[in-house]
Write an enzyme that holds these catalytic residues in place. Sequence first.
Site, PDB file in Angstrom:
ATOM      1  N   LYS A 135       0.995  -1.196  -0.062  1.00 49.49           N
ATOM      2  CA  LYS A 135       0.043  -0.029   0.006  1.00 49.49           C
ATOM      3  C   LYS A 135       0.913   1.109  -0.001  1.00 49.49           C
ATOM      4  O   LYS A 135       0.442   2.331  -0.751  1.00 49.49           O
ATOM      5  CB  LYS A 135      -0.872  -0.031   1.121  1.00 49.49           C
ATOM      6  CG  LYS A 135      -2.087  -1.057   0.909  1.00 49.49           C
ATOM      7  CD  LYS A 135      -3.236  -0.977   1.948  1.00 49.49           C
ATOM      8  CE  LYS A 135      -4.281  -1.882   1.647  1.00 49.49           C
ATOM      9  NZ  LYS A 135      -5.438  -1.780   2.498  1.00 49.49           N
ATOM     10  N   LYS A 222      -4.046  -8.442  -6.617  1.00 45.31           N
ATOM     11  CA  LYS A 222      -5.244  -8.622  -6.106  1.00 45.31           C
ATOM     12  C   LYS A 222      -6.378  -7.674  -6.469  1.00 45.31           C
ATOM     13  O   LYS A 222      -6.206  -6.301  -6.578  1.00 45.31           O
ATOM     14  CB  LYS A 222      -5.096  -8.544  -4.495  1.00 45.31           C
ATOM     15  CG  LYS A 222      -6.380  -8.759  -3.669  1.00 45.31           C
ATOM     16  CD  LYS A 222      -6.051  -8.650  -2.106  1.00 45.31           C
ATOM     17  CE  LYS A 222      -6.337  -7.305  -1.907  1.00 45.31           C
ATOM     18  NZ  LYS A 222      -6.971  -6.992  -0.707  1.00 45.31           N
ATOM     19  N   LYS A 225     -10.648  -2.428  -3.760  1.00 48.04           N
ATOM     20  CA  LYS A 225     -11.535  -1.236  -3.896  1.00 48.04           C
ATOM     21  C   LYS A 225     -10.828  -0.008  -4.440  1.00 48.04           C
ATOM     22  O   LYS A 225     -11.263   0.773  -5.202  1.00 48.04           O
ATOM     23  CB  LYS A 225     -11.803  -0.964  -2.500  1.00 48.04           C
ATOM     24  CG  LYS A 225     -12.781  -1.960  -2.042  1.00 48.04           C
ATOM     25  CD  LYS A 225     -13.273  -1.353  -0.445  1.00 48.04           C
ATOM     26  CE  LYS A 225     -13.408  -2.365   0.533  1.00 48.04           C
ATOM     27  NZ  LYS A 225     -12.314  -2.620   1.191  1.00 48.04           N
TER      28      LYS A 225
HETATM   29  N1  AQP Z   1      -9.281  -9.683  -3.981  1.00 48.88           N
HETATM   30  C1  AQP Z   1      -9.808 -10.413  -2.816  1.00 48.88           C
HETATM   31  N2  AQP Z   1     -10.004 -11.454  -2.922  1.00 48.88           N
HETATM   32  C2  AQP Z   1     -10.346 -12.357  -1.740  1.00 48.88           C
HETATM   33  N3  AQP Z   1     -10.616 -11.646  -0.701  1.00 48.88           N
HETATM   34  C3  AQP Z   1     -10.481 -10.268  -0.558  1.00 48.88           C
HETATM   35  N4  AQP Z   1     -10.517  -9.409   0.221  1.00 48.88           N
HETATM   36  C4  AQP Z   1     -10.145  -8.084  -0.034  1.00 48.88           C
HETATM   37  N5  AQP Z   1      -9.768  -8.270  -1.370  1.00 48.88           N
HETATM   38  C5  AQP Z   1     -10.057  -9.601  -1.684  1.00 48.88           C
HETATM   39  C6  AQP Z   1     -10.805  -9.637   1.624  1.00 48.88           C
HETATM   40  O1  AQP Z   1     -11.963  -8.893   2.019  1.00 48.88           O
HETATM   41  C7  AQP Z   1     -12.033  -8.819   3.658  1.00 48.88           C
HETATM   42  C8  AQP Z   1     -12.310  -7.235   3.766  1.00 48.88           C
HETATM   43  O2  AQP Z   1     -11.113  -6.496   3.225  1.00 48.88           O
HETATM   44  P1  AQP Z   1     -10.825  -5.021   3.712  1.00 48.88           P
HETATM   45  O3  AQP Z   1     -11.918  -4.260   3.202  1.00 48.88           O
HETATM   46  O4  AQP Z   1     -10.530  -4.955   5.249  1.00 48.88           O
HETATM   47  O5  AQP Z   1      -9.485  -4.670   3.226  1.00 48.88           O
HETATM   48  P2  AQP Z   1      -8.309  -4.990   1.873  1.00 48.88           P
HETATM   49  O6  AQP Z   1      -8.023  -6.561   1.990  1.00 48.88           O
HETATM   50  O7  AQP Z   1      -7.226  -3.975   1.900  1.00 48.88           O
HETATM   51  O8  AQP Z   1      -9.491  -4.872   0.774  1.00 48.88           O
HETATM   52  P3  AQP Z   1      -9.532  -4.155  -0.547  1.00 48.88           P
HETATM   53  O9  AQP Z   1     -10.436  -4.316  -1.377  1.00 48.88           O
HETATM   54  O10 AQP Z   1      -8.078  -4.324  -1.156  1.00 48.88           O
HETATM   55  O11 AQP Z   1      -9.460  -2.526   0.088  1.00 48.88           O
HETATM   56  P4  AQP Z   1      -8.543  -1.280  -0.237  1.00 48.88           P
HETATM   57  O12 AQP Z   1      -8.317  -1.259  -1.797  1.00 48.88           O
HETATM   58  O13 AQP Z   1      -9.270  -0.103   0.368  1.00 48.88           O
HETATM   59  O14 AQP Z   1      -7.092  -1.656   0.419  1.00 48.88           O
HETATM   60  C9  AQP Z   1     -10.639  -9.295   3.897  1.00 48.88           C
HETATM   61  O15 AQP Z   1     -10.956 -10.270   4.618  1.00 48.88           O
HETATM   62  C10 AQP Z   1      -9.934  -9.280   2.707  1.00 48.88           C
HETATM   63  O16 AQP Z   1      -8.956 -10.326   3.085  1.00 48.88           O
END
Ligand code: AQP
Length: 357
Positions: A135, A222, A225
Amino acid sequence: MILRIYINILDIYNILHYLTYFTMKKLLSAIQPSNQLTLGNYFGAIKQYVALQHQYESYIFIADLHAITNPKVDYSTLKQNKINAVCLYTACGIDLKLNHVFYQSDVPSHTELAHILMCHTYMGELSRMTQYKDKMQKFTNANGTETIPAGLFTYPVLMASDILLYDAEVVPVGSDQKQHLELTKTLALRFNKKYGNTFVVPNPLIAKFGSKIMDLANPEIKMSKSNTNEKGTIFLLEDIEITRKKIMSAKTDSLNKVKFDQLNQPGVSNLMTIYHLLTQISMEEIESKYANQNYGVFKKDLADLVCNHLGNIQAKYHECLKEYETKIKPILIANTKIVNEITNKKLQEIYKKIGMK
Ligand code: AQP
């Protein structure tokens, strides 16, 4: 008559549920409302919550405090994103009466315990977190690391606090969160060793398929969001015609063979994973079903499946949104009261253990 039998069955079901409730293990998980939720969040997290909600005493919150560790978060949409996330939970099948669903910022014990844990976490441990490194790279601009918030660095400690406050044994997450869970375990063991048994040591629950849905435009990373190229991310609430286009233009390869081979065919393997998760058809069966077809046919079928599924979720989401103020918000307020009582009690126990009270 039939209605009465049905009501009785429901009553018995609820009574049985509440009887077993006190012996149930605890589950905790959360999603950040940093943007609209994605198909990755759905398969990696939400689907697991729904599948497990009758087996565990579940705490599934909206991690708004985690969301603001993202320096690019849009504060003007944050409140609406939180509401959307709750309505999406409901639309995907999470029962708000069965699970403790709440907003993280409504439960101050999370940040209070995070401070205590921060004083027991080493800088080196946090520097090794790969999600922080990824990040940081994503958010580094012309000023270098000057504008990376300290909250992004200490994020895993707040996450440990979220989990340990509830004595959660099980934490369903996508595979990207595995390292954070390892740190949570380390902190629980370190604390227990120093002050006596205080925390339950939790374990991650990572699904065999769907724990890491990849970006459609770049299957090496991955689906997130906050990925800059929106063509690679399917948002649960986006126009389904846009979803269709994203799937039809998803990056594959020149082999033109529907085969599950994550190393050599990451794009098509990612699409097959989504297909499998929506149909339960095994990878071998998918391969033989599309043995003589090109990617276009496979993608079209997948697009139909995804659009159908999202269409149903979106219809339920809109219903829920209409009832947010009258039906959903009062449940959240009641949940928050219960959760604050539980976590205050735990926090007082912790203060006593460390000798502050
Ligand atoms: N691509 C993914 N595949 C499977 N699981 C995923 N998770 C996130 N992306 C994927 C799982 O969703 C849960 C919530 O995630 P989060 O919102 O707490 O944070 P994150 O993992 O950082 O999700 P994002 O979408 O990648 O958010 P941003 O872009 O804001 O950093 C977790 O259980 C995560 O593993």
